[in-house]
Design an enzyme around this catalytic site. Structure first.
Site, mmCIF file in Angstrom:
data_model
loop_
_atom_site.group_PDB
_atom_site.id
_atom_site.type_symbol
_atom_site.label_atom_id
_atom_site.label_comp_id
_atom_site.label_asym_id
_atom_site.label_seq_id
_atom_site.Cartn_x
_atom_site.Cartn_y
_atom_site.Cartn_z
ATOM 1 N N SER A 520 49.152 -60.504 -57.065
ATOM 2 C CA SER A 520 48.426 -59.978 -58.215
ATOM 3 C C SER A 520 49.265 -60.226 -59.479
ATOM 4 O O SER A 520 49.544 -61.377 -59.811
ATOM 5 C CB SER A 520 48.101 -58.501 -58.005
ATOM 6 O OG SER A 520 47.136 -58.060 -58.915
ATOM 7 N N HIS A 632 41.182 -58.277 -52.470
ATOM 8 C CA HIS A 632 42.456 -58.224 -53.190
ATOM 9 C C HIS A 632 43.527 -57.449 -52.411
ATOM 10 O O HIS A 632 44.714 -57.606 -52.665
ATOM 11 C CB HIS A 632 42.229 -57.584 -54.563
ATOM 12 C CG HIS A 632 43.336 -57.826 -55.547
ATOM 13 N ND1 HIS A 632 43.676 -59.075 -56.010
ATOM 14 C CD2 HIS A 632 44.192 -56.958 -56.166
ATOM 15 C CE1 HIS A 632 44.677 -58.986 -56.866
ATOM 16 N NE2 HIS A 632 45.011 -57.708 -56.982
#
Length: 658
Positions: A520, A632
């Site tokens: 991320s 994610h």
């Protein structure tokens, strides 16, 4: 007995022990234990019970499903919980005397959360319901139904881990009568309601709802005190920012809640507030504390861990979590403004409850070399007793490496805090590679908690360095805000200074064999690093950002996150491009492995595709691995086999190049 080193398959040996909940009389407790079933390729969690008079631990639910959110009735005779036994989370009821759990709901879209009514005969809940329908309406299943187009009219139309958001479904608050099963709807209107708390006399509740017609640029959740009988509302807080986790004091005179305004956008410290229901005023109880209330830890072991925002005692004392210097500690506070730590340093309190008299707490605690168990702690003395030992066999068999805390001076003379791990099997006089691991967020933090990935990297014979650069939580407000508008600036300097610091301090690190990885924001920073230095001989970027221009339109949060973090939107593409690692692709000399999930809506996979094709077209050394059916959160909650493959890809790449 000689202990073995950590392995990828330890994912299947570790037990996650979370969510301790004390009974009203303080003599019993329940908690949740989760493990990963390798053959079924799934997470399984069940409810356990502790008799605090005998310390006997008993498993109360069985099966291959997941259990969450256990809560005792006010008389302590029943426990309600959510379970996905039938795919969607539904509400179940279990007698404290044992027996089979009774299913209370069969809602089409499941139940989001719930609170007991103090009478014990009904339960309030919030759940999605289609406009014009009721909670109990069933949609007809048509196997021959053809795919239909989806009309999008809002900017907030998708979410990572969810996909496309229903355009005509809203979360409403309802109530179910336990004896009859009758369900009624309490709230109405095309708004997303959240049930926060029910008062101890049953006459009031706290709800969260934003009734603005267009929520695209609404970043707030007002809280209201609602009269259950008349539905009259009183505003508790209606300001920009998110507020929640409300809890009534035992006399119902006060409501405590947590939240943060938007002074520093999403970098703003969270605080603990108390609202006086008689006077109608509120105070910020932690205003003097320059650290955030709550748990901002980044790790990969605990499953479904959740802690209350605040717990009251009968004499109006409060307990809450505080993230500070890599710790998550339990803190004690009074309405007069006294604040004290109730747990020691160098650990992660990821779950807790406190008995009504304030004599003792149940704690779920992890540290750098312990995955976590449930403990009973006497408040006055700090004395602790372990109540569970599910990870004992793992700890007896596996040699875990103790990370050493480091602090060095960064830019602006700021202290930068982190950890350095020696490689498994370390021998004095030998040289070893070093992996730099960078967390996401960026407003999160590495902590004094067990981290399987770090132990695995060390087990490969590599040192591991992980720090909290500027932008990380757990430090002062100026420090956490410093990354905004400066991605690739001071944060990059902090990371490189950390490398220089450990190279100067530790002779065992081979500076010719440095690796870097992160996910991320950590993936962004990995991309940035390899475009700005050739010091690293191998890199693995995960769920990353490489192009802020396209990110603006494809991420579920891009259209506002870019402005908050990069200080630019699509009217200023020059700034977006300046902070984009893709701009510097031509400079990359480091072999780069790109890992990305197909269903990542936070940092969509097109970011990885752009980076891979660009680097490949320039003749750079790169490979691209795509993970199906993953979002994610692959590294933390993804399908177990994919988590294994991810770790194998990371270690395989570094083994090849280091």
């Amino acid at each position: 007995m000689t202990k073995r080193k950590s392995s990828v398959d330890d994912l299947f040996h570790l037990q996650s022990v979370t969510n301790p909940q004390l009974s009203p009389n303080g003599n019993e407790a329940v908690f949740i234990k989760t493990h990963i079933d390798k053959e079924e390729n799934k997470y399984i969690s069940n409810l356990y019970h502790i008799d605090l008079r005998t310390d006997e631990v008993t498993q109360w639910t069985y099966g291959d499903h997941r259990v969450t959110s256990p809560k005792w009735s006010a008389d302590g005779k029943q426990i309600a919980f959510l379970s996905n036994r039938e795919e969607k989370n539904q509400l179940f009821l279990l007698s404290a005397k044992g027996g089979e759990a009774k299913k209370l709901t069969s809602f089409e879209k499941g139940v989001s959360s719930f609170e007991w009514s103090p009478c014990g005969t009904k339960i309030y809940f919030d759940a999605p319901v289609k406009e014009g329908k009721t909670f109990t309406d069933k949609e007809k299943k048509d196997e021959k139904k053809l795919p239909e187009p989806v009309r999008v009219t809002k900017m907030k139309y998708k979410a990572d881990g969810v996909g496309l958001l229903p355009q005509d479904s809203y979360r409403q608050i309802g109530v179910i009568d336990i004896a009859s099963g009758d369900v009624s709807q309490f709230t109405e209107g095309s708004y997303q309601h959240s049930l926060q708390a029910v008062s101890h006399d049953g006459k009031k509740m706290v709800i969260g709802v934003n009734r603005a017609e267009n929520l695209d640029f609404e970043f707030r959740q007002p809280l209201y005190l609602v009269d259950v009988e008349t539905k009259e509302e009183t505003v508790i807080v209606d300001e920009i920012g998110y507020y929640g986790g409300a809890r009534f004091s035992f006399d119902d005179h006060y409501v405590a809640f947590v939240g943060s305004d938007r002074t520093y956008q999403n970098a703003t410290h969270g605080h603990l507030y108390v609202y006086d229901t008689r006077r109608g005023n509120r105070i910020n109880l932690t205003e003097s504390v320059d650290a955030p209330v709550g748990d901002y830890t980044v790790a990969d072991h605990q499953q479904g861990a959740s802690a209350p925002s605040v717990v009251w005692t009968k004499d109006n004392q409060l307990y809450f979590q505080l993230s500070t210097m890599g710790d998550v500690r339990l803190y004690f506070g009074t309405l007069e403004g006294e604040l004290y730590p109730a747990t020691p340093e160098n650990e992660h309190v990821y779950g807790y409850d406190v008995n009504r008299d304030g004599d003792f707490a149940l704690l779920a605690v992890s540290d750098l070399t312990h995955p976590g168990e449930i403990y009973k702690q006497t408040i006055a003395t700090g004395e602790r007793q372990a109540l569970t030992s599910f990870n004992k066999q793992f700890l007896d068999e596996v040699e875990l490496i103790q990370p050493e805390q480091i602090v060095f001076k960064g830019e602006k003379d700021w202290d930068v805090h982190g950890w350095l791990m020696k490689p498994y099997g370390y021998e004095e006089g030998k040289k070893y590679p070093l992996i730099v691991d960078i967390h996401g967020g960026p407003h999160a933090m590495f902590a004094n908690t067990y981290f399987h990935e770090m132990q695995l990297l060390s087990a490969q014979g590599w040192g591991v360095l992980y720090i909290n650069p500027r932008g990380s939580h757990g430090y002062n407000q100026q420090f956490v805000d410093a990354v905004r508008g400066d991605y690739g600036g001071g944060d990059f300097t902090d990371i490189m200074d950390a490398v220089d610091y450990v190279l100067a301090e530790e002779q065992w690190i081979d500076e010719q064999r440095l690796g870097v990885t992160g996910g991320s924001y950590g993936g962004f920073m990995t991309n940035w690093i390899v475009g700005h230095t050739d010091r690293f001989k191998a890199a693995v970027t995960q769920r990353s950002i490489c192009n802020w221009i396209s990110f603006f339109g494809v991420s579920d949060i891009g259209y506002y996150f870019s402005e908050w973090q990069i200080a630019a939107d699509m009217k200023d593409v020059e700034t977006l491009w300046k902070h984009s690692p893709l701009k510097y692709a031509e400079n990359v000399k480091t072999p780069l492995l790109i890992l990305h999930s197909e269903k990542d809506f936070r940092c969509p996979i097109e970011q990885a595709e752009q980076l891979y094709i660009t680097l490949k077209s320039m003749g750079k050394e790169t490979e691209f691995v795509r993970f199906p059916d993953a979002d994610h959160n692959l590294s933390r909650t993804g399908k177990p086999n994919l988590r294994v493959e991810r770790l194998n890809e990371i270690t395989g790449w570094f083994e090849k190049y280091l």
